[in-house]
Design a protein around this motif. Sequence first.
Motif, mmCIF file in Angstrom:
data_model
loop_
_atom_site.group_PDB
_atom_site.id
_atom_site.type_symbol
_atom_site.label_atom_id
_atom_site.label_comp_id
_atom_site.label_asym_id
_atom_site.label_seq_id
_atom_site.Cartn_x
_atom_site.Cartn_y
_atom_site.Cartn_z
ATOM 1 N N ASP A 114 0.830 -1.218 0.000
ATOM 2 C CA ASP A 114 0.000 0.000 0.000
ATOM 3 C C ASP A 114 0.857 1.257 0.000
ATOM 4 O O ASP A 114 0.521 2.241 -0.667
ATOM 5 C CB ASP A 114 -0.957 0.011 1.191
ATOM 6 C CG ASP A 114 -2.137 -0.942 0.989
ATOM 7 O OD1 ASP A 114 -2.408 -1.329 -0.172
ATOM 8 O OD2 ASP A 114 -2.786 -1.287 1.986
ATOM 9 N N THR A 138 -0.266 -6.387 -10.216
ATOM 10 C CA THR A 138 -1.415 -5.550 -9.911
ATOM 11 C C THR A 138 -1.326 -4.324 -10.811
ATOM 12 O O THR A 138 -0.233 -3.849 -11.112
ATOM 13 C CB THR A 138 -1.500 -5.181 -8.418
ATOM 14 O OG1 THR A 138 -2.712 -4.463 -8.190
ATOM 15 C CG2 THR A 138 -0.320 -4.342 -7.960
ATOM 16 N N GLN A 148 -3.668 -9.852 -8.473
ATOM 17 C CA GLN A 148 -3.498 -10.774 -7.350
ATOM 18 C C GLN A 148 -2.299 -10.450 -6.458
ATOM 19 O O GLN A 148 -2.156 -11.035 -5.396
ATOM 20 C CB GLN A 148 -3.474 -12.222 -7.836
ATOM 21 C CG GLN A 148 -2.375 -12.678 -8.777
ATOM 22 C CD GLN A 148 -2.477 -12.198 -10.210
ATOM 23 O OE1 GLN A 148 -2.267 -11.032 -10.468
ATOM 24 N NE2 GLN A 148 -2.743 -13.090 -11.155
ATOM 25 N N ASN A 150 -0.655 -8.917 -3.557
ATOM 26 C CA ASN A 150 -1.255 -8.256 -2.391
ATOM 27 C C ASN A 150 -0.265 -7.971 -1.269
ATOM 28 O O ASN A 150 -0.659 -7.481 -0.218
ATOM 29 C CB ASN A 150 -2.448 -9.072 -1.860
ATOM 30 C CG ASN A 150 -2.052 -10.494 -1.524
ATOM 31 O OD1 ASN A 150 -0.877 -10.794 -1.379
ATOM 32 N ND2 ASN A 150 -3.030 -11.374 -1.415
#
Length: 186
Positions: A114, A138, A148, A150
């Motif tokens: 993130d 991603t 996918q 993550n």
Amino acid sequence: GRCKVPTDLDASEIDAHNAELSWTENGEATEWVVAYSTDGENFVEEYATYNPFILTDLEAETECFVKVRPDCDVDDLWSETVTFVTTEVTTITNTCTLAEGWNWISFNIDITLDDLKNALVAALPGTEIIINSLTQNTTFKRGRWMGQLNALDLGQMYMIKVSADCEIVLEGMPVDPAEHPVIINS
């Protein structure tokens, strides 16, 4: 006897949140009770099956009081209390220049996927961005991430495709190379 007061309690490898405790076992104990406190009075106890023992989840920049005893029926076998101070949290900021097209990148600071996504979108809002690992990807388009991939593995390299030259700013704790070796396959 089996239960004797431990001596030479020492705290080392101290950082913002952890300390390594070691002591001399003078009896035959293989399990101990480690007690720690931030005020010297109200101790929290943890069970230790290793010597040295890593004390974790400590507050940064805090004085800590620690003592140890064998895990026996006798409660008054505490070592001398030792104090140490945890260090401050030291984050570093990395500015990374990406060229238009594909870029190989790895990280020497502890960041999350993130964190990387947010830095990329901040640098190039409204454009398509692709992050590939060796096996997953991603893609950011039309305002959202899909794919996918993550999580980041700090020991891996990633390919990142951007639509224009840009700089991304990433902030995090330095990565200990011993904990995250980069494996290079030929």
